[in-house]
Design a protein around this motif. Structure first.
Motif, PDB file in Angstrom:
ATOM      1  N   GLY A 103     -21.543   9.486  -3.310  1.00 24.38           N
ATOM      2  CA  GLY A 103     -21.484  10.083  -1.991  1.00 24.38           C
ATOM      3  C   GLY A 103     -20.721  11.388  -1.896  1.00 24.38           C
ATOM      4  O   GLY A 103     -21.029  12.215  -1.049  1.00 24.38           O
ATOM      5  N   ARG A 104     -19.699  11.569  -2.683  1.00 22.53           N
ATOM      6  CA  ARG A 104     -18.940  12.816  -2.717  1.00 22.53           C
ATOM      7  C   ARG A 104     -18.576  13.117  -4.161  1.00 22.53           C
ATOM      8  O   ARG A 104     -18.671  12.255  -5.020  1.00 22.53           O
ATOM      9  N   THR A 105     -18.123  14.339  -4.388  1.00 17.82           N
ATOM     10  CA  THR A 105     -17.669  14.694  -5.735  1.00 17.82           C
ATOM     11  C   THR A 105     -16.567  13.742  -6.169  1.00 17.82           C
ATOM     12  O   THR A 105     -15.512  13.658  -5.540  1.00 17.82           O
ATOM     13  N   PHE A 106     -16.813  13.021  -7.249  1.00 19.22           N
ATOM     14  CA  PHE A 106     -15.933  11.921  -7.639  1.00 19.22           C
ATOM     15  C   PHE A 106     -14.510  12.387  -7.914  1.00 19.22           C
ATOM     16  O   PHE A 106     -13.550  11.693  -7.601  1.00 19.22           O
ATOM     17  N   SER A 107     -14.359  13.563  -8.487  1.00 21.18           N
ATOM     18  CA  SER A 107     -13.028  14.050  -8.851  1.00 21.18           C
ATOM     19  C   SER A 107     -12.247  14.579  -7.651  1.00 21.18           C
ATOM     20  O   SER A 107     -11.145  15.091  -7.815  1.00 21.18           O
ATOM     21  N   SER A 108     -12.795  14.465  -6.459  1.00 20.52           N
ATOM     22  CA  SER A 108     -12.111  14.983  -5.284  1.00 20.52           C
ATOM     23  C   SER A 108     -11.283  13.912  -4.571  1.00 20.52           C
ATOM     24  O   SER A 108     -10.708  14.195  -3.519  1.00 20.52           O
ATOM     25  N   TYR A 109     -11.200  12.712  -5.109  1.00 15.67           N
ATOM     26  CA  TYR A 109     -10.396  11.699  -4.454  1.00 15.67           C
ATOM     27  C   TYR A 109      -9.668  10.797  -5.442  1.00 15.67           C
ATOM     28  O   TYR A 109     -10.106  10.572  -6.565  1.00 15.67           O
ATOM     29  N   VAL A 110      -8.529  10.324  -4.969  1.00 21.19           N
ATOM     30  CA  VAL A 110      -7.734   9.341  -5.699  1.00 21.19           C
ATOM     31  C   VAL A 110      -8.413   7.976  -5.560  1.00 21.19           C
ATOM     32  O   VAL A 110      -8.977   7.656  -4.505  1.00 21.19           O
ATOM     33  N   ILE A 111      -8.341   7.178  -6.591  1.00 24.87           N
ATOM     34  CA  ILE A 111      -8.845   5.806  -6.522  1.00 24.87           C
ATOM     35  C   ILE A 111      -7.675   4.842  -6.653  1.00 24.87           C
ATOM     36  O   ILE A 111      -6.861   4.955  -7.575  1.00 24.87           O
ATOM     37  N   GLY A 112      -7.605   3.924  -5.743  1.00 22.04           N
ATOM     38  CA  GLY A 112      -6.597   2.876  -5.799  1.00 22.04           C
ATOM     39  C   GLY A 112      -7.230   1.505  -5.956  1.00 22.04           C
ATOM     40  O   GLY A 112      -8.396   1.315  -5.595  1.00 22.04           O
ATOM     41  N   TRP A 113      -6.474   0.600  -6.498  1.00 21.12           N
ATOM     42  CA  TRP A 113      -6.893  -0.807  -6.593  1.00 21.12           C
ATOM     43  C   TRP A 113      -5.911  -1.646  -5.793  1.00 21.12           C
ATOM     44  O   TRP A 113      -4.689  -1.474  -5.917  1.00 21.12           O
ATOM     45  N   PHE A 114      -6.455  -2.561  -5.038  1.00 26.69           N
ATOM     46  CA  PHE A 114      -5.655  -3.464  -4.237  1.00 26.69           C
ATOM     47  C   PHE A 114      -6.165  -4.879  -4.451  1.00 26.69           C
ATOM     48  O   PHE A 114      -7.292  -5.068  -4.922  1.00 26.69           O
ATOM     49  N   ARG A 115      -5.356  -5.843  -4.085  1.00 29.04           N
ATOM     50  CA  ARG A 115      -5.812  -7.224  -4.149  1.00 29.04           C
ATOM     51  C   ARG A 115      -5.325  -7.972  -2.916  1.00 29.04           C
ATOM     52  O   ARG A 115      -4.341  -7.584  -2.290  1.00 29.04           O
ATOM     53  N   GLN A 116      -6.044  -9.023  -2.618  1.00 29.90           N
ATOM     54  CA  GLN A 116      -5.715  -9.783  -1.425  1.00 29.90           C
ATOM     55  C   GLN A 116      -6.055 -11.249  -1.636  1.00 29.90           C
ATOM     56  O   GLN A 116      -7.119 -11.582  -2.176  1.00 29.90           O
ATOM     57  N   VAL A 117      -5.137 -12.102  -1.199  1.00 24.98           N
ATOM     58  CA  VAL A 117      -5.390 -13.544  -1.163  1.00 24.98           C
ATOM     59  C   VAL A 117      -5.432 -13.962   0.291  1.00 24.98           C
ATOM     60  O   VAL A 117      -4.824 -13.308   1.146  1.00 24.98           O
ATOM     61  N   PRO A 118      -6.129 -15.034   0.587  1.00 18.84           N
ATOM     62  CA  PRO A 118      -6.246 -15.462   1.985  1.00 18.84           C
ATOM     63  C   PRO A 118      -4.884 -15.678   2.635  1.00 18.84           C
ATOM     64  O   PRO A 118      -3.988 -16.274   2.037  1.00 18.84           O
ATOM     65  N   GLY A 119      -4.725 -15.138   3.814  1.00 22.81           N
ATOM     66  CA  GLY A 119      -3.501 -15.313   4.560  1.00 22.81           C
ATOM     67  C   GLY A 119      -2.423 -14.300   4.256  1.00 22.81           C
ATOM     68  O   GLY A 119      -1.347 -14.332   4.870  1.00 22.81           O
ATOM     69  N   LYS A 120      -2.691 -13.401   3.327  1.00 20.04           N
ATOM     70  CA  LYS A 120      -1.695 -12.385   2.973  1.00 20.04           C
ATOM     71  C   LYS A 120      -2.279 -10.995   3.154  1.00 20.04           C
ATOM     72  O   LYS A 120      -3.492 -10.806   3.175  1.00 20.04           O
TER      73      LYS A 120
END
Length: 124
Positions: A26-43
């Motif tokens: 969708g956009r130039t890939f090198s134009s944004y930071v990529i983050g990873w997150f995680r989530q468990v139910p209720g948190k």
């Protein structure tokens, strides 16, 4: 607009490894930071790792430092996260996200686009 698709999740025994991928479009890939997150139910969603636009800077939560490694291939519009020495407490839905700002930030609210998530389950 940025579209993100994660893959590579699954069930693994404690001590094992998995590699997650996040493919962007969708956009130039090198134009944004990529983050990873995680989530468990209720948190709340928890920061795991991030990689700068060039790939030259990587950042990790203390809980995964030394076990997870994030990298990116801007030619393939893909970010990878290698997870080693997995623990049962790593069980969660994992999401990649794109931040259009210049610097790397760890708060989920700063990220503009999100993937659908992929489940990682670590059995003891």
């Amino acid at each position: 607009q940025v579209q993100l698709v994660e893959s590579g999740g699954g069930l693994v025994q404690a001590g094992g490894s998995l590699r997650l991928s996040c493919v962007a479009s969708g956009r130039t890939f090198s134009s944004y930071v990529i983050g990873w997150f995680r989530q468990v139910p209720g948190k709340e969603r928890e920061f795991v790792a991030a990689i700068s636009r060039s790939g030259g800077g990587t950042y990790y939560a203390d809980s995964v430092e030394g076990r997870f490694t994030v990298s990116r291939d801007n030619a393939k519009n893909t970010v990878y996260r290698q997870m080693n020495s997995l623990k049962p407490e790593d069980t969660a839905a994992y999401y990649c996200a794109a931040d259009l700002s210049v610097g790397v930030r760890v708060a989920a609210g700063n990220y503009d686009y999100w993937g659908q998530g992929t489940q990682v389950t670590v059995s003891s």
